[in-house]
Scaffold this motif. Sequence first.
Motif, mmCIF file in Angstrom:
data_model
loop_
_atom_site.group_PDB
_atom_site.id
_atom_site.type_symbol
_atom_site.label_atom_id
_atom_site.label_comp_id
_atom_site.label_asym_id
_atom_site.label_seq_id
_atom_site.Cartn_x
_atom_site.Cartn_y
_atom_site.Cartn_z
ATOM 1 N N UNK A 27 2.161 18.410 0.027
ATOM 2 C CA UNK A 27 2.427 18.313 -1.405
ATOM 3 C C UNK A 27 3.122 17.014 -1.782
ATOM 4 N N UNK A 28 3.594 16.977 -3.025
ATOM 5 C CA UNK A 28 4.297 15.800 -3.521
ATOM 6 C C UNK A 28 5.766 15.823 -3.077
ATOM 7 N N UNK A 29 6.427 14.662 -3.059
ATOM 8 C CA UNK A 29 7.855 14.647 -2.692
ATOM 9 C C UNK A 29 8.724 15.255 -3.788
ATOM 10 N N UNK A 30 9.972 15.519 -3.472
ATOM 11 C CA UNK A 30 10.921 16.046 -4.448
ATOM 12 C C UNK A 30 11.180 14.967 -5.505
ATOM 13 N N UNK A 31 10.917 15.296 -6.767
ATOM 14 C CA UNK A 31 10.986 14.283 -7.827
ATOM 15 C C UNK A 31 12.374 13.679 -7.974
ATOM 16 N N UNK A 32 13.407 14.500 -7.811
ATOM 17 C CA UNK A 32 14.774 14.006 -7.964
ATOM 18 C C UNK A 32 15.211 13.079 -6.845
ATOM 19 N N UNK A 33 14.454 13.044 -5.747
ATOM 20 C CA UNK A 33 14.791 12.179 -4.614
ATOM 21 C C UNK A 33 13.843 10.990 -4.514
ATOM 22 N N UNK A 34 13.133 10.689 -5.603
ATOM 23 C CA UNK A 34 12.237 9.534 -5.612
ATOM 24 C C UNK A 34 12.554 8.663 -6.819
ATOM 25 N N UNK A 35 12.096 7.437 -6.760
ATOM 26 C CA UNK A 35 12.194 6.546 -7.903
ATOM 27 C C UNK A 35 11.010 5.585 -7.879
ATOM 28 N N UNK A 36 10.733 4.975 -9.026
ATOM 29 C CA UNK A 36 9.580 4.089 -9.133
ATOM 30 C C UNK A 36 9.731 2.855 -8.264
ATOM 31 N N UNK A 37 8.589 2.320 -7.840
ATOM 32 C CA UNK A 37 8.599 1.129 -6.994
ATOM 33 C C UNK A 37 7.538 0.167 -7.506
ATOM 34 N N UNK A 38 7.961 -1.034 -7.876
ATOM 35 C CA UNK A 38 7.033 -2.022 -8.412
ATOM 36 C C UNK A 38 6.583 -2.972 -7.312
ATOM 37 N N UNK A 39 5.334 -3.412 -7.433
ATOM 38 C CA UNK A 39 4.805 -4.409 -6.510
ATOM 39 C C UNK A 39 5.236 -5.802 -6.971
ATOM 40 N N UNK A 40 5.541 -6.674 -6.021
ATOM 41 C CA UNK A 40 5.938 -8.036 -6.358
ATOM 42 C C UNK A 40 4.839 -9.051 -6.081
ATOM 43 N N UNK A 41 3.872 -8.675 -5.236
ATOM 44 C CA UNK A 41 2.852 -9.647 -4.846
ATOM 45 C C UNK A 41 3.441 -10.811 -4.075
ATOM 46 N N UNK A 42 4.651 -10.627 -3.518
ATOM 47 C CA UNK A 42 5.303 -11.695 -2.776
ATOM 48 C C UNK A 42 5.937 -12.754 -3.652
ATOM 49 N N UNK A 43 5.996 -12.519 -4.988
ATOM 50 C CA UNK A 43 6.548 -13.512 -5.911
ATOM 51 C C UNK A 43 8.008 -13.220 -6.235
ATOM 52 N N UNK A 57 -2.479 -3.095 -2.574
ATOM 53 C CA UNK A 57 -1.965 -1.919 -1.896
ATOM 54 C C UNK A 57 -1.888 -0.718 -2.808
ATOM 55 N N UNK A 58 -1.870 0.447 -2.223
ATOM 56 C CA UNK A 58 -1.814 1.689 -2.982
ATOM 57 C C UNK A 58 -0.462 1.822 -3.676
ATOM 58 N N UNK A 59 -0.467 2.421 -4.847
ATOM 59 C CA UNK A 59 0.778 2.647 -5.581
ATOM 60 C C UNK A 59 1.675 3.597 -4.784
ATOM 61 N N UNK A 60 2.979 3.315 -4.792
ATOM 62 C CA UNK A 60 3.929 4.102 -4.010
ATOM 63 C C UNK A 60 5.133 4.496 -4.860
ATOM 64 N N UNK A 61 5.753 5.604 -4.475
ATOM 65 C CA UNK A 61 7.061 5.966 -5.009
ATOM 66 C C UNK A 61 8.061 5.897 -3.864
ATOM 67 N N UNK A 62 9.226 5.337 -4.153
ATOM 68 C CA UNK A 62 10.234 5.187 -3.111
ATOM 69 C C UNK A 62 10.991 6.486 -2.909
ATOM 70 N N UNK A 63 11.085 6.934 -1.658
ATOM 71 C CA UNK A 63 11.870 8.127 -1.315
ATOM 72 C C UNK A 63 13.301 7.714 -0.990
ATOM 73 N N UNK A 64 14.275 8.341 -1.628
ATOM 74 C CA UNK A 64 15.685 8.005 -1.395
ATOM 75 C C UNK A 64 16.137 8.744 -0.132
ATOM 76 N N UNK A 65 16.325 7.997 0.938
ATOM 77 C CA UNK A 65 16.670 8.573 2.244
ATOM 78 C C UNK A 65 18.180 8.438 2.455
ATOM 79 N N UNK A 66 18.782 9.496 2.971
ATOM 80 C CA UNK A 66 20.222 9.510 3.250
ATOM 81 C C UNK A 66 20.464 8.873 4.615
#
Length: 283
Positions: A27-43, A57-66
Amino acid sequence: MALKQYNPTSPAQRGLILIDRSALYKGRPVKGLTEGKRKTGGRNNKGHVTSRGIAGGHKQRYRIVDFKRRLWDVDGTVERIEYDPNRTAFIALVNYGAGEDGKDRLAYILAPQRLAVGDKVVAGKKTDVKPGNAMELGQMPVGTIVHNVEMKPGKGGQIARSAGTYAQVVGRDRGMVMVRLNSGEQRYIHANCMGTVGAVSNPDNANQNFAKAGRSRWMGKRPLTRGVAKNPVDHPHGGGEGRTSGGRHPVTPWGKPTKGARTRSNKATDKMIIRSRHAKKKR
């Protein structure tokens, strides 16, 4: 996790070897433990390329890991093991039970090898030596395999976080702990720094074969042209009559030595190194 080999039903399948993730949560990750992640293209913020070979690359959401594991002496139950697109290791969702507001306290941690759904994990000054448990390095028995090791107390784990990696406690000395890293380096780390017992999950990550360039593009990696295939105006290795291999010490496009050349300057933590990872290479 085992490796999956595919029948050559197409050129893209021939030689394809991937990690078998069938046992992971789907399934999907826990929404409260994720945040948006923008691509930079190396810029950078000026639009200049500061890291080559990055784009798409595929769109990703960042998982907040303890990485700190500072909720001490509270038992947590592993609810599931998940895939994390931001790292090579798998992550585990841990439920520490209801908090003061009555809601479950959830956190992602790096999943060590041999950690299963339903297992109990705990962090504290001194705990049982069991995969997933976190404690101070000074309280661990000599010989313990650890990962997610802090370099400064309270800063969070920095050492041995990638798939299959680990460090080993090899001794104690005057409030410091001697740790051997995967590279062969031995260094002192303060005894109050935290570490997690066990080696990081997904040790077969390095044995994958993507079999086609497109699969690397899905992961945000662009192709890089070899310097010897360029013109002299574009790269120090470029030019020459026919096929030449460079004929000089390897350098970057900007003339800095590379491929084994020592570039590490004096760091504040150099005094903590007991034995360099390069010691075995010296003659």
